[in-house]
Scaffold this active site. Structure first.
Site, mmCIF file in Angstrom:
data_model
loop_
_atom_site.group_PDB
_atom_site.id
_atom_site.type_symbol
_atom_site.label_atom_id
_atom_site.label_comp_id
_atom_site.label_asym_id
_atom_site.label_seq_id
_atom_site.Cartn_x
_atom_site.Cartn_y
_atom_site.Cartn_z
ATOM 1 N N SER A 18 1.171 -1.004 -0.039
ATOM 2 C CA SER A 18 0.235 -0.235 0.005
ATOM 3 C C SER A 18 0.695 1.187 0.292
ATOM 4 C CB SER A 18 -0.531 0.200 1.637
ATOM 5 O OG SER A 18 -1.394 -1.075 1.243
ATOM 6 N N ASP A 63 -13.934 3.246 7.929
ATOM 7 C CA ASP A 63 -14.320 3.561 6.909
ATOM 8 C C ASP A 63 -15.583 4.006 5.741
ATOM 9 O OD1 ASP A 63 -15.702 2.632 4.220
ATOM 10 O OD2 ASP A 63 -16.010 0.353 5.030
ATOM 11 N N VAL A 91 -6.378 7.096 -0.028
ATOM 12 C CA VAL A 91 -7.919 5.821 -0.119
ATOM 13 C C VAL A 91 -8.328 6.257 -1.997
ATOM 14 C CG1 VAL A 91 -10.248 5.581 0.471
ATOM 15 C CG2 VAL A 91 -8.519 5.287 2.302
ATOM 16 N N ALA A 94 -13.946 2.208 -6.355
ATOM 17 C CA ALA A 94 -14.746 1.898 -6.970
ATOM 18 C C ALA A 94 -14.929 1.189 -7.257
ATOM 19 C CB ALA A 94 -14.960 3.116 -8.873
ATOM 20 N N TYR A 144 -3.649 10.331 -9.306
ATOM 21 C CA TYR A 144 -4.039 9.873 -10.755
ATOM 22 C C TYR A 144 -3.801 10.482 -11.343
ATOM 23 C CZ TYR A 144 -2.646 6.298 -14.281
ATOM 24 O OH TYR A 144 -1.902 5.403 -15.418
ATOM 25 N N TYR A 154 -9.625 3.050 -16.587
ATOM 26 C CA TYR A 154 -9.925 4.195 -14.752
ATOM 27 C C TYR A 154 -11.653 4.740 -14.866
ATOM 28 C CZ TYR A 154 -7.834 6.380 -11.338
ATOM 29 O OH TYR A 154 -7.251 6.818 -9.928
ATOM 30 N N LYS A 161 -11.044 11.316 -9.382
ATOM 31 C CA LYS A 161 -9.933 11.872 -8.995
ATOM 32 C C LYS A 161 -9.480 13.338 -9.705
ATOM 33 C CE LYS A 161 -7.104 8.448 -7.105
ATOM 34 N NZ LYS A 161 -7.381 8.316 -6.107
ATOM 35 N N THR A 192 -0.173 -2.513 -6.576
ATOM 36 C CA THR A 192 -1.406 -2.636 -5.490
ATOM 37 C C THR A 192 -2.304 -3.182 -5.681
ATOM 38 O OG1 THR A 192 -2.182 -0.395 -5.070
ATOM 39 C CG2 THR A 192 0.061 -0.397 -4.360
HETATM 40 N N1 LIG Z 1 -1.636 1.805 -7.343
HETATM 41 C C1 LIG Z 1 -1.202 2.529 -8.257
HETATM 42 O O1 LIG Z 1 -1.286 2.461 -9.240
HETATM 43 C C2 LIG Z 1 -1.724 4.116 -8.069
HETATM 44 C C3 LIG Z 1 -1.754 5.155 -9.043
HETATM 45 C C4 LIG Z 1 -1.600 6.945 -8.583
HETATM 46 C C5 LIG Z 1 -2.954 7.217 -7.368
HETATM 47 N N2 LIG Z 1 -3.027 6.054 -6.237
HETATM 48 C C6 LIG Z 1 -3.743 6.249 -5.030
HETATM 49 O O2 LIG Z 1 -3.339 5.658 -3.639
HETATM 50 C C7 LIG Z 1 -3.563 5.415 -3.081
HETATM 51 C C8 LIG Z 1 -3.246 4.515 -2.782
HETATM 52 O O3 LIG Z 1 -4.563 3.548 -3.166
HETATM 53 P P1 LIG Z 1 -2.799 2.153 -3.744
HETATM 54 O O4 LIG Z 1 -2.434 1.499 -4.874
HETATM 55 O O5 LIG Z 1 -2.112 2.388 -2.063
HETATM 56 O O6 LIG Z 1 -4.146 0.762 -3.431
HETATM 57 P P2 LIG Z 1 -3.964 -0.211 -1.922
HETATM 58 O O7 LIG Z 1 -5.674 -0.843 -1.830
HETATM 59 O O8 LIG Z 1 -3.140 -0.675 -0.713
HETATM 60 O O9 LIG Z 1 -4.834 0.868 -0.691
HETATM 61 C C9 LIG Z 1 -6.323 2.264 -0.600
HETATM 62 C C10 LIG Z 1 -6.508 2.132 0.341
HETATM 63 O O10 LIG Z 1 -8.270 2.237 0.431
HETATM 64 C C11 LIG Z 1 -9.226 1.389 1.443
HETATM 65 N N3 LIG Z 1 -10.066 2.126 1.119
HETATM 66 C C12 LIG Z 1 -11.067 1.903 0.204
HETATM 67 N N4 LIG Z 1 -12.370 1.952 0.565
HETATM 68 C C13 LIG Z 1 -11.992 2.938 1.183
HETATM 69 C C14 LIG Z 1 -12.987 3.582 2.605
HETATM 70 N N5 LIG Z 1 -14.797 3.619 1.779
HETATM 71 N N6 LIG Z 1 -13.084 3.515 3.598
HETATM 72 C C15 LIG Z 1 -11.675 4.104 4.281
HETATM 73 N N7 LIG Z 1 -10.869 3.445 3.378
HETATM 74 C C16 LIG Z 1 -11.127 3.205 2.254
HETATM 75 C C17 LIG Z 1 -8.645 0.066 1.311
HETATM 76 O O11 LIG Z 1 -8.856 -0.848 2.284
HETATM 77 C C18 LIG Z 1 -7.335 0.351 1.240
HETATM 78 O O12 LIG Z 1 -6.105 0.417 2.304
HETATM 79 C C19 LIG Z 1 -5.498 5.994 -3.243
HETATM 80 O O13 LIG Z 1 -5.731 6.851 -3.386
HETATM 81 C C20 LIG Z 1 -5.531 5.453 -5.017
HETATM 82 O O14 LIG Z 1 -6.000 5.531 -5.943
HETATM 83 C C21 LIG Z 1 -2.796 4.423 -7.123
#
Ligand SMILES: NC(=O)c1ccc[n+]([C@@H]2O[C@H](COP(=O)([O-])OP(=O)(O)OC[C@H]3O[C@@H](n4cnc5c(N)ncnc54)[C@H](O)[C@@H]3O)[C@@H](O)[C@H]2O)c1
Length: 254
Positions: A18, A63, A91, A94, A144, A154, A161, A192
Site C-alpha cells: 500500500s 471506513d 484511499v 470504485a 492519478y 480508469y 480524481k 497494489t
Molecule cells: N496503485 C496505483 O497504481 C496508484 C496510482 C496513483 C494513485 N493511487 C492512489 O493511491 C491511493 C492508495 O492506493 P494504493 O494503490 O496504495 O492501494 P491500496 O489498496 O493498498 O490502498 C487503498 C486503501 O483504501 C482503503 N479504502 C478503500 N475504500 C475505503 C473506504 N470506503 N473507507 C476507508 N478506506 C477505504 C483500502 O482499504 C486500502 O487500504 C489511492 O487513492 C489510489 O487511487 C494508486
C-alpha cells in the site's frame, strides 16, 4: 531527521504494498509518530503485522462509507495522538463493474459510492481533523493522471480524481490562513490491491517504463519520498499543487 518531533495520521493501508504503508513507514523512519489506519478490524490485523516490533506507531480504523465513523476517528485521534502535524488521505475505491467497459454506462449508484469513498472522504476527513491540525501542518492526498487524461478502464475513478484534485485547491484556501498546506501526490501506476483493481496494470507499468523520460523503475518508495518532502518543512512554500511522481511520464506526447 526530517520529521523529528512531528505526529501524523496516514489513512489507510492494507498490506506492505500500500502507498499508505510506504508513506507511514518513511515518515516513521524520519522520526515521526505515525497513526496508521485500516478500513476495518479484519484489515487492521494485516496492518498490525506490519508494525509489529516497531516503535512510534498507533493504529486506527475508519471506513469512509459510514458517516458516524468520522466522529469515532476523532475521538480515537484525541486519545491516542492529540495534535497533528500531518494528515495523509490514501484511499480510493470504485465498484468493479464501473472500472471496465464503456464509461458512458456508469450507474448513478456506482458513481455515488466511488465519489464518496474516493473524493468526498478527503473533504469530510479534513473537516473532522481540522481542530487537531497544528499551524503549518501538511495535508496530502493521492491522485492519478486519469484525473486529466482518459486512462484506459480508469473510468469513474478519473472523475473521482479530478474532483479530489479540485477539492485540494479549495481546501488549501480554507486551511491556508493557519499555514496549513494541502497538496496532491500523483504517482504513476504501482502494483497494489487498488492498482490491480483496474485492468491491465502490468501493461500500464511497462508502458510508463518504456515511454517516460526516466528509464528506471519507480514505485512505492518514490511516491513516499515525494510525500515526505511535502510533509516536512522543506515543502512549506507549496500548497494546492499536484506533484507528479511518474518518472516524468505525464510530460510526454508523441
Ligand atoms: N496503485 C496505483 O497504481 C496508484 C496510482 C496513483 C494513485 N493511487 C492512489 O493511491 C491511493 C492508495 O492506493 P494504493 O494503490 O496504495 O492501494 P491500496 O489498496 O493498498 O490502498 C487503498 C486503501 O483504501 C482503503 N479504502 C478503500 N475504500 C475505503 C473506504 N470506503 N473507507 C476507508 N478506506 C477505504 C483500502 O482499504 C486500502 O487500504 C489511492 O487513492 C489510489 O487511487 C494508486
Amino acid at each position: 531527521m526530517l520529521l523529528e518531533g512531528k505526529k501524523g495520521l496516514v489513512l489507510n493501508a492494507t498490506n506492505k504494498n500500500s502507498l499508505g504503508w510506504a508513506i507511514a513507514e518513511r515518515a516513521n523512519q524520519e522520526g515521526a509518530i505515525v497513526g496508521i489506519g485500516a478500513q476495518n478490524e479484519r484489515m487492521l490485523a494485516g496492518v498490525e503485522k506490519l508494525i509489529e516490533g516497531r516503535e512510534g506507531f498507533e493504529t486506527f480504523t475508519i471506513d469512509f462509507s459510514f458517516e458516524e465513523q468520522y466522529g469515532l476517528l476523532a475521538e480515537q485521534v484525541d486519545k491516542k495522538l492529540g495534535k497533528l502535524d500531518f494528515l495523509v488521505h490514501s484511499v480510493g475505491y470504485a465498484p468493479k463493474e464501473a472500472l471496465a467497459g464503456r464509461f458512458i454506462d456508469t450507474k448513478l449508484d456506482d458513481f455515488l459510492v466511488a465519489m464518496n469513498a474516493s473524493a468526498y472522504s478527503m473533504v469530510r476527513l479534513c473537516k473532522e481533523m481540522e481542530p487537531f491540525l497544528n499551524e503549518d501542518a501538511s495535508v496530502i492526498t493521492l491522485s492519478y493522471l486519469g484525473s486529466t487524461r482518459a486512462a484506459l478502464d480508469y473510468n469513474i475513478m478519473g472523475m473521482c480524481k479530478a474532483a479530489l484534485e479540485s477539492a485540494v485547491r479549495y481546501l488549501a484556501v480554507d486551511l491556508g490562513d493557519r499555514g496549513i498546506r494541502v497538496n496532491t501526490v500523483s504517482p504513476g501506476p504501482v502494483n497494489t490491491v487498488s492498482g490491480r483493481g483496474v485492468k491491465g496494470l502490468t501493461t500500464k507499468i511497462d508502458h510508463v517504463f518504456d515511454t517516460a523520460p526516466l528509464k528506471r523503475p519507480y514505485a512505492q518508495a518514490e511516491a513516499a519520498n515525494a510525500t515526505l518532502y511535502l510533509l516536512s518543512d522543506l515543502g512549506k512554500g507549496v500548497s494546492g499543487q499536484v506533484l507528479m511522481v511518474d518518472s516524468g511520464y505525464s510530460i510526454m506526447a508523441l
